[in-house]
Each structure stands twice: as C-alpha cells, then as structure tokens.
Design a protein around this motif. Structure first.
Motif, PDB file in Angstrom:
ATOM      1  N   ASP A  51      15.766  34.404  73.708  1.00 45.30           N
ATOM      2  CA  ASP A  51      17.013  34.657  72.991  1.00 45.30           C
ATOM      3  C   ASP A  51      16.722  35.663  71.875  1.00 45.30           C
ATOM      4  O   ASP A  51      16.118  35.341  70.866  1.00 45.30           O
ATOM      5  CB  ASP A  51      17.555  33.343  72.409  1.00 45.30           C
ATOM      6  N   GLU A  59      22.631  36.499  66.630  1.00 49.11           N
ATOM      7  CA  GLU A  59      23.106  35.165  66.231  1.00 49.11           C
ATOM      8  C   GLU A  59      21.943  34.206  66.010  1.00 49.11           C
ATOM      9  O   GLU A  59      22.006  33.329  65.155  1.00 49.11           O
ATOM     10  CB  GLU A  59      24.051  34.599  67.299  1.00 49.11           C
ATOM     11  N   LEU A  60      20.881  34.359  66.808  1.00 43.66           N
ATOM     12  CA  LEU A  60      19.737  33.459  66.655  1.00 43.66           C
ATOM     13  C   LEU A  60      19.088  33.650  65.276  1.00 43.66           C
ATOM     14  O   LEU A  60      18.804  32.678  64.579  1.00 43.66           O
ATOM     15  CB  LEU A  60      18.714  33.714  67.758  1.00 43.66           C
ATOM     16  N   LEU A  94      20.502  34.947  62.675  1.00 44.91           N
ATOM     17  CA  LEU A  94      21.459  34.651  61.609  1.00 44.91           C
ATOM     18  C   LEU A  94      21.559  33.153  61.314  1.00 44.91           C
ATOM     19  O   LEU A  94      22.078  32.761  60.268  1.00 44.91           O
ATOM     20  CB  LEU A  94      22.848  35.198  61.974  1.00 44.91           C
ATOM     21  N   ARG A  95      21.077  32.308  62.227  1.00 47.74           N
ATOM     22  CA  ARG A  95      21.077  30.863  61.966  1.00 47.74           C
ATOM     23  C   ARG A  95      20.436  30.567  60.605  1.00 47.74           C
ATOM     24  O   ARG A  95      20.875  29.668  59.893  1.00 47.74           O
ATOM     25  CB  ARG A  95      20.267  30.138  63.041  1.00 47.74           C
ATOM     26  N   CYS A  96      19.368  31.316  60.295  1.00 44.47           N
ATOM     27  CA  CYS A  96      18.721  31.129  58.995  1.00 44.47           C
ATOM     28  C   CYS A  96      18.970  32.302  58.066  1.00 44.47           C
ATOM     29  O   CYS A  96      19.048  32.131  56.851  1.00 44.47           O
ATOM     30  CB  CYS A  96      17.207  30.964  59.163  1.00 44.47           C
ATOM     31  N   LEU A 109      24.638  33.129  53.065  1.00 44.46           N
ATOM     32  CA  LEU A 109      25.728  32.222  52.736  1.00 44.46           C
ATOM     33  C   LEU A 109      25.576  31.829  51.279  1.00 44.46           C
ATOM     34  O   LEU A 109      24.468  31.840  50.738  1.00 44.46           O
ATOM     35  CB  LEU A 109      25.666  30.940  53.580  1.00 44.46           C
ATOM     36  N   ARG A 136      18.752  26.848  51.934  1.00 41.81           N
ATOM     37  CA  ARG A 136      19.221  28.042  52.626  1.00 41.81           C
ATOM     38  C   ARG A 136      19.244  29.238  51.690  1.00 41.81           C
ATOM     39  O   ARG A 136      18.941  30.360  52.093  1.00 41.81           O
ATOM     40  CB  ARG A 136      20.627  27.760  53.174  1.00 41.81           C
ATOM     41  N   ILE A 179      16.080  31.426  51.529  1.00 46.52           N
ATOM     42  CA  ILE A 179      15.691  32.270  52.661  1.00 46.52           C
ATOM     43  C   ILE A 179      16.402  33.606  52.508  1.00 46.52           C
ATOM     44  O   ILE A 179      17.588  33.659  52.178  1.00 46.52           O
ATOM     45  CB  ILE A 179      16.086  31.597  53.994  1.00 46.52           C
TER      46      ILE A 179
END
Lengths: 157, 256
Positions: free
Chosen positions: A105, A109-110, A112-114, A118, A125, A128
């Motif tokens: 993968d 998107e993979l 962006l999980r971390c 945000l 979070r 990171i």
C-alpha cells in the motif's frame, strides 16, 4: 376415568417423549456447563477449539525477517521501526505460497494516517510531523520522494 | 390421636435421619477444589489501552478486520477508534469514520468544520470488547450460544447462534454487531486463535505506539497487571456492574 381424559393425556405424553427424543439427537453431546457457572458457562465445549483453529493472517516482523532480513534491518534502524511490516505490506497470510506477492500500500492515505496534520492538543498525534495533504504535493505518491524504510530527510529520493 | 413420649422421640429421630440423607449426597469441597472447579486460576486475559499514546492511525482496526475476516468495506468492526474534540464552548465532537479503519486524516468531524483555535483538547480512544467478568450479553442469550471461557474471554458459537440480537442490545458498550456474512452475533474475542497460541492480538501487534497491550491479570509479574495494580487506570461505564477487564490510561470524562 373417562376416555376423553386419557386420550389428550396420552397425546401430551407422546409429545413430551417425542421432544425428548428429538432433543437427544439435536443437542450436541458436549453441550453443558463448562465455565464459571450456568449463567456464563452454558455452551458447546467444542466451540472453544473451533475458535482456536481460526487461521492466523498477521505473522509479525520476525516471520518477515526469515526471508527479508535486509528490509527488516533497514526499517529497524529508522524512525519507522515500531511500524510492523504488515501494516503497509498487508497481512502475510500464507505468503510465499498464497499470495505469492504481497500488495504494498503506497497510497498517500496510508502515510496520512499518522502524518496528516490535525489539531489534536493533548494527543501524541501532535508530536508527529504532519502535512496538509491539500497543499503538500497533492496527487503525488509520498514514496516518490520519501523512502518509507528510511523516512529521514537524508533518505529522500 | 395419642402420642406417647417414646413415639414422639422415635418419630423425631427417624425424621431427622431422613432429612439428613439428602445432605449426605453433597460433597464438601475445600476452597482450592472450588477454585479449580470454577475456573483455571492461572490465566485471566486483560487488556490495557493507553489513550495518551494513541494517534488515531487506525492500523489496529485494519489489522483486526483482515485478521478476523470482518468484511472490509462494511462499517462494522470488532474494534474501533473514536476521535474526541472538545471545544471552548464546552461541546464534544465525536466521530469514528468507518470505525477508524483508515485512520483520521480529515480535520472535519462528520462533515462539520471545527475551528482549530477553538479546540481545547482532542484525542483518540480505541474501543474493543471489555470481556466483562459479568457479561450482560451472555446472560441474555436464550440458547447458550455465547459464553465466557475459563480464561475470561467471551466467545460466540456461530453454529449455535440463532441471530436474535438480544446480546447486541444488552451490551452497554455497543461492542457486538451482526456479522454480514455469517448472520450471527459477532464480537471481539481478543483474537482468541492468536492468544491461545502465544501470539498477541492483531490490533496489539499492529499498534506502532504500544497504545494497546494484553496480559494475564492473574500473573502479578505481567507488565499489564503491574500497571493495572500500581497506576491510575479507569474502565468504561463502571456503574453498569459488568466488571469490564479492559483498562484505560488517561480516560477523559467526555469518553462514553
């Protein structure tokens, strides 16, 4: 006693006997109280073995290390060390028999999980490094520039 | 009717012996025997979730769904991650898109934009089955299809479940759901096939931040048990009396 009393009584007794016979064949032999008590432990004992026999799909990085030690070692010395191989490469299942090749993968998107920025005060979070996906090279796969096994800037492609 | 003293005494003696006979049918067990008969005292699975460490990547949910063959593109999942955003006006915004399967990448909560300057705190809470000591879901099962194993895990017998859904209603944590393929009740079982072979559950292994841990609560040397015994941990919905065995570090009062 009169016939009209006996006949329904025989019928009822017959139904009870039939019920007991059917129940004898339908209810498995290992059904009973096996756990703490009747309330929580009334079940079919064989079901525990059935659950234990479910095949394992995720085998962990030790299993990957048997054939791919160079990749495991490269990742282990990077900041991505705590990430399991199978998080990005997918569950090994019965690899290398089936599937022969694991689908990697490499989607944005993979990552962006971390690494999707945000506002999360009070959560790890926010520690990171994150990017705004709409302005940071949108549409380009992260792996074009960044090496996931060497994510520091010196590993940039 | 006449009753002499002799008659009274002999009848009373006979009655006492007769009443004592059924009691003789019982065996008197020592406390150790009782413990051995009731459950294996050496093992009781427990779980520890450190919400301080969770970043909401959702790798646990992805691994869980693939490991346990829960259809990937359905919104149901054995485990899920919730995002909580508390704003300055005291409101709590909660979401868990696709159970958190793809992580949290969108600053919007359920298509609603939240001004970052207004956010006072925001965090992620992973949820899974609490494997309660008093599982309400097991009590309501009318057919004996769900039960607690001796090591404390609540399982569902897929062959025996009639799909009535009582357990799904009874669980105060909303952990149970209807399996879209097998059409029976489905729930997290700490990856029973993995833990009984000495492996960690798929979610624990997939978590890069050690936010999820599993341990044996009967072993005082177990790292999870040590934390549960020595640090400040909380459980979800303690007031229901279900005695949940998933312990949380850093649980906020907004978490329900």
């Amino acid at each position: 006693m009169k016939n009209h009393v006996w006949r329904p009584l025989y019928l009822v007794l017959g139904f009870i006997a039939l019920f007991l016979v059917i129940r004898h064949f339908l209810v498995p032999k290992d059904f009973g109280v096996h756990g703490k008590n009747f309330t929580y432990g009334f079940h079919r004992a064989g079901n525990i073995q059935e659950w234990q026999a479910v095949p394992i799909k995720y085998h962990g990085r030790e299993s990957c290390n048997e054939c791919h030690p160079e990749n495991v070692a490269a990742n282990a010395s990077s900041k991505h060390a705590p990430i399991q191989c199978e998080n990005c490469h997918g569950p090994a299942m019965n690899h290398p028999d089936s599937p022969e090749k694991l689908p990697i993968d490499t989607s944005r998107e993979l990552c962006l999980r971390c690494h999707g920025a945000l506002s999360t005060p009070g959560s790890q979070r926010s520690r990171i490094k994150g990017i705004a996906p709409d302005s940071h090279n949108p549409g380009t796969p992260c792996t074009d520039c960044h090496n996931p096994h060497k994510p520091d800037l010196e590993g940039i492609r | 009717m006449k009753c002499s003293r002799r008659d009274l005494l002999t009848t009373a003696l006979k009655a006492t012996v007769a009443a004592a006979l059924p009691i003789a049918a019982f065996r008197f067990l020592s406390p150790a025997e009782v413990r051995a008969a009731v459950a294996d005292p050496a093992l009781r699975w427990g779980f520890l979730v450190d919400t301080e460490k969770c970043v909401g990547c959702g790798f646990c949910v992805k691994a869980c769904k693939l490991e346990n063959e829960v259809p990937y593109d359905t919104p149901v999942s054995r485990t899920w991650v919730e995002r909580y955003i508390v704003t300055r006006d005291g409101q709590t915004h909660i979401d868990s898109p696709m159970a958190g399967r793809d992580g949290f990448t969108d600053p919007k909560v359920r298509d609603e934009a939240v001004d970052p300057a207004e956010i006072t705190k925001s965090f992620f809470v992973p949820k899974l089955c609490n494997q309660c000591d008093n599982p309400a879901c097991v009590q309501v099962c009318p057919v004996g299809a769900t039960y607690q194993t001796k090591d404390g895990v609540v399982l569902v017998d897929r062959d025996w479940c009639i799909g009535c859904g009582y357990c799904i209603m009874a669980c105060p944590y909303g952990v149970r759901f209807f399996h879209p393929v097998y059409k029976v009740a489905e729930k997290c079982n700490f990856c029973y096939h993995r833990i009984s072979k000495g492996l960690k559950p798929a979610c624990v292994e997939a978590c890069p931040f050690e936010a999820r841990q599993i341990g044996n609560l009967k072993d005082p040397e177990d790292p999870v048990t040590r934390i549960v015994m020595t640090q400040r941990v909380a459980v979800l919905k303690d007031e229901y009396g279900t005695k949940p065995q998933v312990f949380y570090i850093g649980l906020d009062r907004n978490v329900r």
